[in-house]
Design an enzyme around this catalytic site. Structure first.
Site, PDB file in Angstrom:
ATOM      1  NE  ARG A 256      -1.168   2.939 -13.614  1.00 37.79           N
ATOM      2  CZ  ARG A 256      -0.947   1.631 -13.662  1.00 37.79           C
ATOM      3  NH1 ARG A 256      -1.310   0.942 -14.729  1.00 37.79           N
ATOM      4  NH2 ARG A 256      -0.356   1.004 -12.653  1.00 37.79           N
TER       5      ARG A 256
ATOM      6  CB  ALA B 180     -49.143  23.601   7.810  1.00 37.45           C
TER       7      ALA B 180
ATOM      8  CB  ALA C 173     -53.414  29.467  13.481  1.00 36.84           C
TER       9      ALA C 173
ATOM     10  CB  ALA D 247      -0.914  -0.025   1.227  1.00 34.43           C
TER      11      ALA D 247
ATOM     12  CE  LYS E 266      -3.260   1.771  -6.956  1.00 35.36           C
ATOM     13  NZ  LYS E 266      -2.779   1.090  -8.192  1.00 35.36           N
TER      14      LYS E 266
ATOM     15  CD  GLN F 149       8.187   0.483  -1.359  1.00 33.36           C
ATOM     16  OE1 GLN F 149       6.957   0.588  -1.363  1.00 33.36           O
ATOM     17  NE2 GLN F 149       8.853  -0.005  -2.382  1.00 33.36           N
TER      18      GLN F 149
ATOM     19  CE1 TYR G 298     -34.193  22.151  11.954  1.00 28.92           C
ATOM     20  CE2 TYR G 298     -34.530  24.070  13.353  1.00 28.92           C
ATOM     21  CZ  TYR G 298     -33.777  22.962  12.978  1.00 28.92           C
ATOM     22  OH  TYR G 298     -32.615  22.674  13.631  1.00 28.92           O
TER      23      TYR G 298
ATOM     24  CD  GLU H 151       4.479  -6.860 -14.144  1.00 32.89           C
ATOM     25  OE1 GLU H 151       3.663  -5.932 -14.043  1.00 32.89           O
ATOM     26  OE2 GLU H 151       4.243  -7.999 -13.699  1.00 32.89           O
TER      27      GLU H 151
ATOM     28  N   GLY I 190       2.310   2.719  -2.818  1.00 29.89           N
ATOM     29  CA  GLY I 190       2.348   3.485  -4.065  1.00 29.89           C
ATOM     30  C   GLY I 190       1.409   4.686  -4.031  1.00 29.89           C
TER      31      GLY I 190
HETATM   32  C1  UD1 Z   1       1.082  -5.522 -10.421  1.00 31.78           C
HETATM   33  C2  UD1 Z   1       1.920  -6.729 -10.860  1.00 31.78           C
HETATM   34  C3  UD1 Z   1       1.251  -7.362 -12.078  1.00 31.78           C
HETATM   35  C4  UD1 Z   1      -0.171  -7.768 -11.718  1.00 31.78           C
HETATM   36  C5  UD1 Z   1      -0.953  -6.576 -11.173  1.00 31.78           C
HETATM   37  C6  UD1 Z   1      -2.277  -7.057 -10.622  1.00 31.78           C
HETATM   38  C7  UD1 Z   1       4.239  -6.262 -10.303  1.00 31.78           C
HETATM   39  C8  UD1 Z   1       5.560  -5.884 -10.825  1.00 31.78           C
HETATM   40  N1  UD1 Z   1       3.246  -6.309 -11.197  1.00 31.78           N
HETATM   41  O1  UD1 Z   1       1.136  -4.564 -11.450  1.00 31.78           O
HETATM   42  O2  UD1 Z   1       1.974  -8.505 -12.496  1.00 31.78           O
HETATM   43  O3  UD1 Z   1      -0.831  -8.283 -12.863  1.00 31.78           O
HETATM   44  O4  UD1 Z   1      -0.236  -5.938 -10.118  1.00 31.78           O
HETATM   45  O5  UD1 Z   1      -3.110  -6.016 -10.256  1.00 31.78           O
HETATM   46  O6  UD1 Z   1       4.111  -6.542  -9.125  1.00 31.78           O
HETATM   47  N2  UD1 Z   1       3.284  -0.680  -4.409  1.00 31.78           N
HETATM   48  C9  UD1 Z   1       4.076  -0.476  -3.304  1.00 31.78           C
HETATM   49  N3  UD1 Z   1       5.355  -0.029  -3.488  1.00 31.78           N
HETATM   50  C10 UD1 Z   1       5.884   0.184  -4.692  1.00 31.78           C
HETATM   51  C11 UD1 Z   1       5.074  -0.059  -5.846  1.00 31.78           C
HETATM   52  C12 UD1 Z   1       3.782  -0.488  -5.657  1.00 31.78           C
HETATM   53  O7  UD1 Z   1       3.623  -0.663  -2.168  1.00 31.78           O
HETATM   54  O8  UD1 Z   1       7.057   0.559  -4.772  1.00 31.78           O
HETATM   55  C13 UD1 Z   1       1.896  -1.147  -4.213  1.00 31.78           C
HETATM   56  C14 UD1 Z   1       0.869  -0.208  -4.805  1.00 31.78           C
HETATM   57  O9  UD1 Z   1       0.448   0.748  -3.834  1.00 31.78           O
HETATM   58  C15 UD1 Z   1      -0.242  -1.159  -5.180  1.00 31.78           C
HETATM   59  C16 UD1 Z   1       0.452  -2.483  -5.446  1.00 31.78           C
HETATM   60  O10 UD1 Z   1       1.733  -2.362  -4.889  1.00 31.78           O
HETATM   61  O11 UD1 Z   1      -1.188  -1.334  -4.137  1.00 31.78           O
HETATM   62  C17 UD1 Z   1       0.567  -2.812  -6.930  1.00 31.78           C
HETATM   63  O12 UD1 Z   1       1.266  -1.787  -7.581  1.00 31.78           O
HETATM   64  P1  UD1 Z   1       0.854  -1.310  -9.042  1.00 31.78           P
HETATM   65  O13 UD1 Z   1       1.798  -0.230  -9.435  1.00 31.78           O
HETATM   66  O14 UD1 Z   1      -0.575  -1.019  -9.101  1.00 31.78           O
HETATM   67  O15 UD1 Z   1       1.210  -2.616  -9.893  1.00 31.78           O
HETATM   68  P2  UD1 Z   1       0.603  -3.038 -11.299  1.00 31.78           P
HETATM   69  O16 UD1 Z   1       1.282  -2.250 -12.361  1.00 31.78           O
HETATM   70  O17 UD1 Z   1      -0.856  -3.021 -11.274  1.00 31.78           O
HETATM   71 CA    CA Z   2      -2.334  -2.318  -9.846  1.00 35.26          CA
END
Ligand code: UD1
Ligand code: CA
Length: 454
Positions: free
Chosen positions: A14, A377, A420, A8, A21, A74, A363, A156, A10
């Site tokens: 997008r 009323a 009234a 969680a 997200k 991270q 009210y 990927e 990232g």
């Molecule tokens: C990833 C998978 C892909 C799979 C897809 C399924 C990898 C390389 N690819 O791609 O094979 O089909 O999910 O939905 O794993 N996150 C971190 N730290 C980071 C990067 C991401 O915690 O440095 C977390 C994001 O917050 C997210 C999850 O990892 O919740 C997935 O990351 P995302 O970038 O969405 O991966 P996808 O490109 O969807």
């Molecule tokens: Ca994803």
């Protein structure tokens, strides 16, 4: 026992949002809460959530989560593999399985995860991966197996050749590892790929043999990367919820125009009319007819209630009461049974007894009304002096005339009648008539002077 790690950290570029997200809501809960909820049945020994982008927001959002959650930072988001590398110091000496889930895969059914884990244990391989065949695999990692269904590679989307992209079998972003085996390969990851990231999928590629577990219903594994996917997942969730309630004996007229949170509970024989939205911890009793055009949030509705074109929030309405059209009940209001709350009536933080009517254009705020009270009323409680709120109390069987102004703090007894147009400023005892308006003056023969009259 199994430990669970949820990715969680990232941003979710997008989504075009400053909110991480995984904190975007899908109905009543955020994505990450849904993922956490989906593993509850596995009774994990630990729940590790890897946070990074605006991690304080994710920590806050999960502060009141009912089970213990450990957060792992991270600080730089260098990929899903890099995220899992951060677990190394936290899981030193750990000798169990680790279930890893992307934080953006919110529709997984608990039964699916249970079966996945059981299969992983039966096969006793170093890793298992959840996969599905999906009609539009764009964006997902593709999963390649040999003819005996042994995993050959996960590639990927961006690293696939045109031909490899035709493969519709995808990686769900859900894995189960024998932690010791994973810990050994994690340091070997490189970022030698299209995105210059450390891929968790490469760790899977280092391990052999890997169990490939196909999900029957591909909708369960849909990941959310953008707002369109968020809305598609919302529709899938809605279909699940509505199908469930219809199977339980609820009538939903025109389900496409109705939304129901999964925290809502409905009794059999409830009828949900079109354009109605039920949210939060709402419960509705048998025989009630809700809508059309209504919104109920965090409220309890009794049996055989009708509620037409109305909004009810944080409140309770008991059985046999009729509400609307165009009523607004809010702020922990409670309405007893057999009441009538009519057109353009707002109730706020008020308690109404049984068989009490506030039928038109009123009210009623910060008030307690007894049983069989009738509010004429256009009556309003004047509850706010500009600084403080004050209460109005009205006893049983009292009849407030039309267009009264009840200036709080005010206590009106039982069996009172007010005339009234009264502005009631002083308390009234039981059994009385109160008239609080100036007398009408009639001047016989009086006429407006015409222009030119001297
Ligand atoms: C990833 C998978 C892909 C799979 C897809 C399924 C990898 C390389 N690819 O791609 O094979 O089909 O999910 O939905 O794993 N996150 C971190 N730290 C980071 C990067 C991401 O915690 O440095 C977390 C994001 O917050 C997210 C999850 O990892 O919740 C997935 O990351 P995302 O970038 O969405 O991966 P996808 O490109 O969807
Ligand atoms: Ca994803």
């Amino acid at each position: 026992m199994v430990a669970v790690a949820i990715l969680a950290a990232g941003r979710g570029t997008r989504m075009k949002s400053d909110l991480p997200k995984v904190l975007h809501p899908l109905g009543s809960r955020s994505l990450v809460e849904r993922v956490l909820d989906s593993v509850t049945g596995l009774n994990p020994s630990r729940r590790l959530v890897i946070v990074g982008y605006r991690s304080e927001l994710v920590r806050d959002a999960l502060a009141s989560y009912p089970a213990t959650v450990e957060f792992v930072e991270q600080t730089e988001q260098l990929g899903t593999g890099h995220a899992i590398q951060q677990l190394l110091p936290h899981l030193e000496g750990f000798d169990e399985d680790l279930l890893v889930l992307n934080g953006d895969v919110p529709l997984l059914r608990p039964e699916t995860l249970e079966l996945f884990l059981t299969t992983h244990r039966e096969k006793a391989n170093p890793a298992s991966i959840l996969t599905a065949h999906i009609p539009n695999p764009k964006g997902y990692g593709r999963v390649f197996c040999d003819e005996r269904q042994n995993l050959q590679a996960i590639i990927e989307d961006r690293d696939c050749t045109l031909e490899q992209r035709q493969n519709q079998r995808v990686n769900a972003g859900v894995y189960c590892f024998r932690w010791k085996d994973l810990a050994e390969v994690l340091p070997k990851l490189t970022s030698n790929n299209n995105q210059k990231e450390y891929y968790l999928t490469d760790a899977v590629n280092f391990l052999r043999p890997v169990t490939v577990f196909d999900v029957e219903d591909y909708q369960e594994i849909l990941g959310i990367n953008d707002r369109k996917q968020l809305s598609e997942s919302y529709s899938i969730l809605q279909t699940r919820i509505k199908d469930h309630w219809m199977a339980q004996g609820v009538t939903i007229i025109d389900p496409g125009s109705v939304t129901i949170d999964d925290s809502v509970t409905l009794q059999p024989n409830v009828i949900i009319e079109p354009q109605t939205h039920l949210r939060g911890k709402t419960a509705i009793g048998s025989g009630s007819r809700i809508g059309p055009g209504s919104l109920i949030e965090d409220s309890q509705i009794g049996e055989n209630v009708t509620l037409l074109f109305s909004v009810v929030c944080d409140s309770a309405v008991q059985s046999e009461t009729r509400v609307g059209p165009y009523a607004h009940i809010r702020g922990e209001a409670t309405v007893g049974s057999g009441c009538r709350i009519g057109n353009f009536v707002e109730l706020k933080n008020s308690q109404l007894g049984e068989n009490t009517n506030v039928a038109h254009l009123s009210y009623v705020g910060d008030a307690s009304l007894g049983d069989r009270v009738n509010i004429g009323a256009g009556t309003i409680t004047v509850n706010y002096d500009g600084v403080n709120k004050h209460r109005t109390t009205i006893g049983d069987r009292t009849k407030i005339g039309s267009n009264n102004t009840l200036v709080a703090p005010l206590t009106i007894g039982e069996d009172v009648t007010t005339a009234a147009g009264s502005t009631i400023t002083d308390d009234l005892p039981n059994d009385c008539l109160a008239i609080a308006r100036s007398r009408q003056v009639v001047k016989p023969g009086w006429r407006m002077k015409e222009k030119g009259d001297s």
